[in-house]
Scaffold this active site. Sequence first.
Site, mmCIF file in Angstrom:
data_model
loop_
_atom_site.group_PDB
_atom_site.id
_atom_site.type_symbol
_atom_site.label_atom_id
_atom_site.label_comp_id
_atom_site.label_asym_id
_atom_site.label_seq_id
_atom_site.Cartn_x
_atom_site.Cartn_y
_atom_site.Cartn_z
ATOM 1 N N THR A 91 -14.848 8.548 35.396
ATOM 2 C CA THR A 91 -15.265 7.166 35.645
ATOM 3 C C THR A 91 -14.855 6.218 34.519
ATOM 4 O O THR A 91 -14.714 6.645 33.359
ATOM 5 C CB THR A 91 -16.804 7.127 35.781
ATOM 6 N N ASP A 92 -14.740 4.944 34.853
ATOM 7 C CA ASP A 92 -14.460 3.932 33.817
ATOM 8 C C ASP A 92 -15.685 3.689 32.933
ATOM 9 O O ASP A 92 -15.573 3.058 31.881
ATOM 10 C CB ASP A 92 -13.999 2.610 34.453
ATOM 11 N N GLU A 93 -16.863 4.183 33.361
ATOM 12 C CA GLU A 93 -18.083 3.939 32.563
ATOM 13 C C GLU A 93 -18.019 4.598 31.194
ATOM 14 O O GLU A 93 -18.783 4.240 30.304
ATOM 15 C CB GLU A 93 -19.318 4.422 33.314
ATOM 16 N N TYR A 149 -25.770 8.976 32.122
ATOM 17 C CA TYR A 149 -24.715 9.371 33.072
ATOM 18 C C TYR A 149 -23.340 9.296 32.417
ATOM 19 O O TYR A 149 -22.574 10.279 32.400
ATOM 20 C CB TYR A 149 -24.747 8.476 34.324
ATOM 21 N N LYS A 191 -20.426 12.157 31.485
ATOM 22 C CA LYS A 191 -19.051 12.134 32.023
ATOM 23 C C LYS A 191 -18.053 12.103 30.859
ATOM 24 O O LYS A 191 -17.007 12.754 30.916
ATOM 25 C CB LYS A 191 -18.835 10.922 32.945
HETATM 26 P P1 NAD Z 1 -21.908 11.730 45.070
HETATM 27 O O1 NAD Z 1 -23.155 11.598 44.276
HETATM 28 O O2 NAD Z 1 -21.811 11.036 46.378
HETATM 29 O O3 NAD Z 1 -21.584 13.265 45.337
HETATM 30 C C1 NAD Z 1 -21.643 14.243 44.345
HETATM 31 C C2 NAD Z 1 -21.599 15.589 45.027
HETATM 32 O O4 NAD Z 1 -21.620 16.600 44.012
HETATM 33 C C3 NAD Z 1 -22.799 15.870 45.940
HETATM 34 O O5 NAD Z 1 -22.379 16.368 47.176
HETATM 35 C C4 NAD Z 1 -23.616 16.900 45.175
HETATM 36 O O6 NAD Z 1 -24.334 17.773 46.027
HETATM 37 C C5 NAD Z 1 -22.528 17.615 44.392
HETATM 38 N N1 NAD Z 1 -23.045 18.247 43.164
HETATM 39 C C6 NAD Z 1 -23.759 17.656 42.171
HETATM 40 N N2 NAD Z 1 -24.073 18.568 41.225
HETATM 41 C C7 NAD Z 1 -23.550 19.751 41.632
HETATM 42 C C8 NAD Z 1 -23.556 21.068 41.096
HETATM 43 N N3 NAD Z 1 -24.170 21.328 39.941
HETATM 44 N N4 NAD Z 1 -22.918 22.044 41.765
HETATM 45 C C9 NAD Z 1 -22.290 21.773 42.943
HETATM 46 N N5 NAD Z 1 -22.260 20.562 43.513
HETATM 47 C C10 NAD Z 1 -22.895 19.555 42.864
HETATM 48 O O7 NAD Z 1 -20.744 11.284 44.096
HETATM 49 P P2 NAD Z 1 -19.413 10.472 44.375
HETATM 50 O O8 NAD Z 1 -19.725 9.030 44.364
HETATM 51 O O9 NAD Z 1 -18.698 11.064 45.528
HETATM 52 O O10 NAD Z 1 -18.614 10.784 43.018
HETATM 53 C C11 NAD Z 1 -17.727 11.892 42.934
HETATM 54 C C12 NAD Z 1 -17.116 11.928 41.541
HETATM 55 O O11 NAD Z 1 -16.465 10.706 41.277
HETATM 56 C C13 NAD Z 1 -18.136 12.111 40.413
HETATM 57 O O12 NAD Z 1 -17.591 12.975 39.459
HETATM 58 C C14 NAD Z 1 -18.313 10.721 39.845
HETATM 59 O O13 NAD Z 1 -18.670 10.765 38.479
HETATM 60 C C15 NAD Z 1 -16.927 10.143 40.056
HETATM 61 N N6 NAD Z 1 -16.887 8.682 40.193
HETATM 62 C C16 NAD Z 1 -17.596 8.063 41.185
HETATM 63 C C17 NAD Z 1 -17.511 6.686 41.321
HETATM 64 C C18 NAD Z 1 -18.267 5.937 42.386
HETATM 65 O O14 NAD Z 1 -18.215 4.696 42.387
HETATM 66 N N7 NAD Z 1 -18.941 6.594 43.309
HETATM 67 C C19 NAD Z 1 -16.693 5.952 40.448
HETATM 68 C C20 NAD Z 1 -16.032 6.638 39.413
HETATM 69 C C21 NAD Z 1 -16.103 8.002 39.324
HETATM 70 O O1 DAU Z 2 -17.800 2.437 37.471
HETATM 71 C C1 DAU Z 2 -17.852 3.635 38.158
HETATM 72 C C2 DAU Z 2 -19.292 4.013 38.425
HETATM 73 O O2 DAU Z 2 -19.757 3.178 39.464
HETATM 74 C C3 DAU Z 2 -19.459 5.477 38.811
HETATM 75 O O3 DAU Z 2 -19.050 6.282 37.752
HETATM 76 C C4 DAU Z 2 -20.904 5.780 39.166
HETATM 77 O O4 DAU Z 2 -21.031 7.110 39.620
HETATM 78 C C5 DAU Z 2 -21.328 4.834 40.267
HETATM 79 O O5 DAU Z 2 -22.706 5.025 40.553
HETATM 80 C C6 DAU Z 2 -21.094 3.377 39.847
HETATM 81 O O6 DAU Z 2 -21.999 3.002 38.764
HETATM 82 P P1 DAU Z 2 -22.658 1.571 38.661
HETATM 83 O O7 DAU Z 2 -23.865 1.685 37.841
HETATM 84 O O8 DAU Z 2 -21.666 0.545 38.268
HETATM 85 O O9 DAU Z 2 -23.000 1.319 40.229
HETATM 86 P P2 DAU Z 2 -24.310 0.802 40.944
HETATM 87 O O10 DAU Z 2 -23.966 0.552 42.370
HETATM 88 O O11 DAU Z 2 -25.491 1.654 40.661
HETATM 89 O O12 DAU Z 2 -24.573 -0.602 40.216
HETATM 90 C C7 DAU Z 2 -23.575 -1.615 40.233
HETATM 91 C C8 DAU Z 2 -24.153 -2.864 39.568
HETATM 92 O O13 DAU Z 2 -25.185 -3.390 40.413
HETATM 93 C C9 DAU Z 2 -24.829 -2.623 38.218
HETATM 94 O O14 DAU Z 2 -24.622 -3.770 37.406
HETATM 95 C C10 DAU Z 2 -26.302 -2.528 38.530
HETATM 96 C C11 DAU Z 2 -26.445 -3.440 39.730
HETATM 97 N N1 DAU Z 2 -27.471 -3.030 40.717
HETATM 98 C C12 DAU Z 2 -27.474 -1.744 41.145
HETATM 99 C C13 DAU Z 2 -28.410 -1.336 42.060
HETATM 100 C C14 DAU Z 2 -28.451 0.098 42.556
HETATM 101 C C15 DAU Z 2 -28.365 -3.964 41.178
HETATM 102 O O15 DAU Z 2 -28.328 -5.155 40.808
HETATM 103 N N2 DAU Z 2 -29.294 -3.555 42.087
HETATM 104 C C16 DAU Z 2 -29.376 -2.264 42.536
HETATM 105 O O16 DAU Z 2 -30.276 -1.963 43.338
#
Ligand code: NAD
Ligand code: DAU
Length: 339
Positions: free
Chosen positions: A123-125, A150, A154
Amino acid sequence: MKLLVTGGAGFIGSHFINHRLANHSQDSIINLDNLTYAASLVNLQQVMESPRYKFIKGDISSMALIEEVMQGVDVVVHFAAETHVDRSILDPWPFIQSNIVGTYTLLEVAKKMKVKRFHHISTDEVFGSLELQSNEKFNENTLYSPRSPYSATKAGSDHLVRAYYHTYGLPVTISNCSNNFGPAMYPEKLIPLAITSALENKKIPIHGDGKNERDWLFVEDHISAIELILEEGKIGETYLVGGLKNGVSNVDIVKKILKILKKDEDLIKFVDDRPGNDRKYDIDWSKINKQLGWEPKYNLDKALELTIEWYKKNVDWWKKIKEGEFKEYYEKQFGKSDL
Ligand code: NAD
Ligand code: DAU
């Protein structure tokens, strides 16, 4: 080619599996996922019966299981992680266990089995937070500065992946992408939470002043980047993946959603800010563009419409989730008020 996909029952992993099996007729995939609250096998209905697909329920931090599952695997694509920042603030432990210990376990076995490629999804985080007014962007040389439990886990996993490349010669690649959105995303994250709450005429909680910015990336664009990295990415390299520059704040995103759904902006409710809420993410994706020819195809408005359409057509999917474990989490996070 035989792939092991971890976390394939999650949001992005399930899109990857569906896409990969549909477009690579010679591939077979093992999906290893321990089915946390965030998982949904419903997203994988179209591949469930395929002889080229196998699901195994299990934890990535179980060394014995991974040694069994990774036999004969050519490529590991590692998505599995605990992913929600707000949950990591409530309880960091599952993040340390899955994101750090889990990644270590996979790397250790991948080294032993001599897999041909280990692709780590990150992730970019990990780069921390940009100033709202600044024109700076994250790139592959940006120093790590994670600020939530988190992102710290990562970052730890990224460092481990690189360590296995430099120390043991494991053929790795890493991608760090920005905020994904699209169909079948668990409704705890901002975009699916706003869409589903608006459809239920419920309040949408916005943290702080709502001016924080994210670099929104449609999930299909993320999948095309991963595909290219798997095909043409250089071993040991990291690629940053982001969306089309939009500079849209959280509150603007929610307003866009309300406009598409023809709902009133009164549904917005400002709540206490997330502790340590990163102000802004912005990705410079010129490396993957120049070296592999990748670019995002979906603009924000079009991708939001597609996403909203999906949530309108799949009310049963998200209603079931929102009535289950989600409810308990949500009340812990926001209280039992009118949200
Ligand atoms: P998600 O939370 O939707 O899914 C994660 C999956 O991993 C789930 O199905 C969960 O059951 C499985 N999992 C968690 N812990 C596990 C373990 N110990 N063993 C086996 N399975 C396990 O997540 P996502 O949004 O699909 O993200 C996928 C990947 O992409 C992650 O590594 C996340 O950090 C990265 N990522 C996500 C975002 C985003 O915006 N969603 C952005 C940047 C990076
Ligand atoms: O940047 C990549 C990341 O994006 C991934 O690595 C993470 O797994 C994914 O969860 C996401 O993280 P963020 O924290 O950026 O996403 P989220 O949707 O939780 O929040 C986005 C922004 O919105 C953040 O500034 C917090 C705000 N927010 C979030 C929620 C859930 C709200 O204002 N209200 C909310 O209820």
